[in-house]
Design a protein around this motif. Structure first.
Motif, short mmCIF file in Angstrom:
data_model
loop_
_atom_site.label_atom_id
_atom_site.label_comp_id
_atom_site.label_asym_id
_atom_site.label_seq_id
_atom_site.Cartn_x
_atom_site.Cartn_y
_atom_site.Cartn_z
N LEU A 163 0.82 -1.21 0.00
CA LEU A 163 0.00 0.00 0.00
C LEU A 163 0.85 1.26 0.00
CD1 LEU A 163 -2.88 -0.75 2.54
CD2 LEU A 163 -3.06 -0.50 0.06
N LYS A 164 2.03 1.18 0.59
CA LYS A 164 2.90 2.35 0.69
C LYS A 164 3.47 2.78 -0.66
CE LYS A 164 4.30 1.29 5.39
NZ LYS A 164 5.41 0.93 6.27
N SER A 165 3.37 1.94 -1.66
CA SER A 165 3.97 2.25 -2.96
C SER A 165 3.02 2.99 -3.92
CB SER A 165 4.47 0.97 -3.63
OG SER A 165 3.38 0.15 -4.01
N TYR A 166 1.77 3.14 -3.55
CA TYR A 166 0.81 3.77 -4.46
C TYR A 166 0.82 5.29 -4.33
CZ TYR A 166 -1.09 -0.78 -5.55
OH TYR A 166 -1.23 -2.07 -5.99
N SER A 167 0.82 5.94 -5.46
CA SER A 167 0.72 7.40 -5.48
C SER A 167 -0.74 7.81 -5.61
CB SER A 167 1.52 7.98 -6.66
OG SER A 167 0.89 7.63 -7.88
N CYS A 168 -0.99 9.06 -5.37
CA CYS A 168 -2.35 9.58 -5.58
C CYS A 168 -2.78 9.36 -7.04
CB CYS A 168 -2.40 11.06 -5.24
SG CYS A 168 -2.53 11.40 -3.47
N LYS A 169 -1.84 9.54 -7.95
CA LYS A 169 -2.14 9.36 -9.37
C LYS A 169 -2.60 7.93 -9.66
CE LYS A 169 0.01 10.06 -13.88
NZ LYS A 169 1.23 10.53 -14.55
N ASP A 170 -1.96 6.95 -9.00
CA ASP A 170 -2.37 5.55 -9.19
C ASP A 170 -3.83 5.35 -8.80
OD1 ASP A 170 0.24 4.81 -9.96
OD2 ASP A 170 0.82 4.39 -7.89
N ILE A 171 -4.23 5.93 -7.69
CA ILE A 171 -5.61 5.78 -7.22
C ILE A 171 -6.58 6.55 -8.12
CG2 ILE A 171 -7.20 6.13 -5.27
CD1 ILE A 171 -4.95 4.03 -4.74
N ASP A 191 1.90 12.76 -4.80
CA ASP A 191 1.93 12.44 -3.36
C ASP A 191 1.63 10.97 -3.13
OD1 ASP A 191 2.45 15.09 -2.88
OD2 ASP A 191 0.61 15.48 -1.76
N ASN A 192 2.16 10.44 -2.04
CA ASN A 192 1.89 9.06 -1.66
C ASN A 192 0.44 8.97 -1.19
OD1 ASN A 192 1.74 6.96 0.71
ND2 ASN A 192 3.40 6.33 -0.65
N ALA A 193 -0.30 8.01 -1.71
CA ALA A 193 -1.73 7.89 -1.41
C ALA A 193 -1.99 7.56 0.06
CB ALA A 193 -2.37 6.84 -2.31
N LEU A 194 -1.26 6.60 0.60
CA LEU A 194 -1.48 6.20 1.99
C LEU A 194 -1.13 7.34 2.95
CD1 LEU A 194 -2.33 3.99 3.95
CD2 LEU A 194 0.01 3.10 3.86
N GLU A 195 0.00 8.00 2.72
CA GLU A 195 0.38 9.11 3.58
C GLU A 195 -0.63 10.24 3.50
OE1 GLU A 195 4.34 10.25 2.42
OE2 GLU A 195 5.20 8.37 3.16
N SER A 196 -1.14 10.50 2.30
CA SER A 196 -2.14 11.54 2.12
C SER A 196 -3.42 11.22 2.87
CB SER A 196 -2.44 11.75 0.64
OG SER A 196 -1.28 12.19 -0.04
N MET A 197 -3.88 9.99 2.73
CA MET A 197 -5.10 9.58 3.42
C MET A 197 -4.91 9.70 4.93
SD MET A 197 -8.26 8.55 3.28
CE MET A 197 -8.66 7.74 1.74
#
Length: 103
Positions: free
Chosen positions: A34-42, A92-98
């Motif tokens: 999960l830590k490897s996903y960017s906001c763009k990926d989501i 941005d990293n998706a998990l960190e952003s969330m």
């Protein structure tokens, strides 16, 4: 109605995903982080796929916080904030952003 579907998706992914973790551990090629996903990926996902991905992030953070309780309204608001943030900050990293947006 969309919020109800979203919540059902969260629980589906959380419980089914937990059962699959054991099977996935032996398959390195399928192992994701999960830590490897960017906001763009989501944000590239669409419809139910995006809802499910966001649900996984919410479920992960609930587990990380050692709780199973959540406020539906706050969850919906943080989802909206997450989407807006990711549209504006795709790298941005998706998990960190969330995590930042749900504190």
């Amino acid at each position: 109605m969309k919020l109800k579907h979203f919540l059902v998706s969260i629980f589906f992914i959380f419980f089914i995903g937990a059962g699959l973790v054991g099977n996935a551990m032996g398959q390195d090629a399928n192992l994701k982080d999960l830590k490897s996903y960017s906001c763009k990926d989501i944000m590239r996902l669409s419809g139910e796929d995006r809802d499910l991905a966001i649900g996984v992030l919410h479920a992960y953070l609930l587990g990380k916080n050692d709780t199973t309780q959540f406020d539906v309204q706050i969850l919906a608001e943080s989802t909206d904030k997450f989407i807006e943030h990711c549209l504006d900050n795709p790298k941005d990293n998706a998990l960190e952003s969330m995590e930042k947006l749900t504190q």
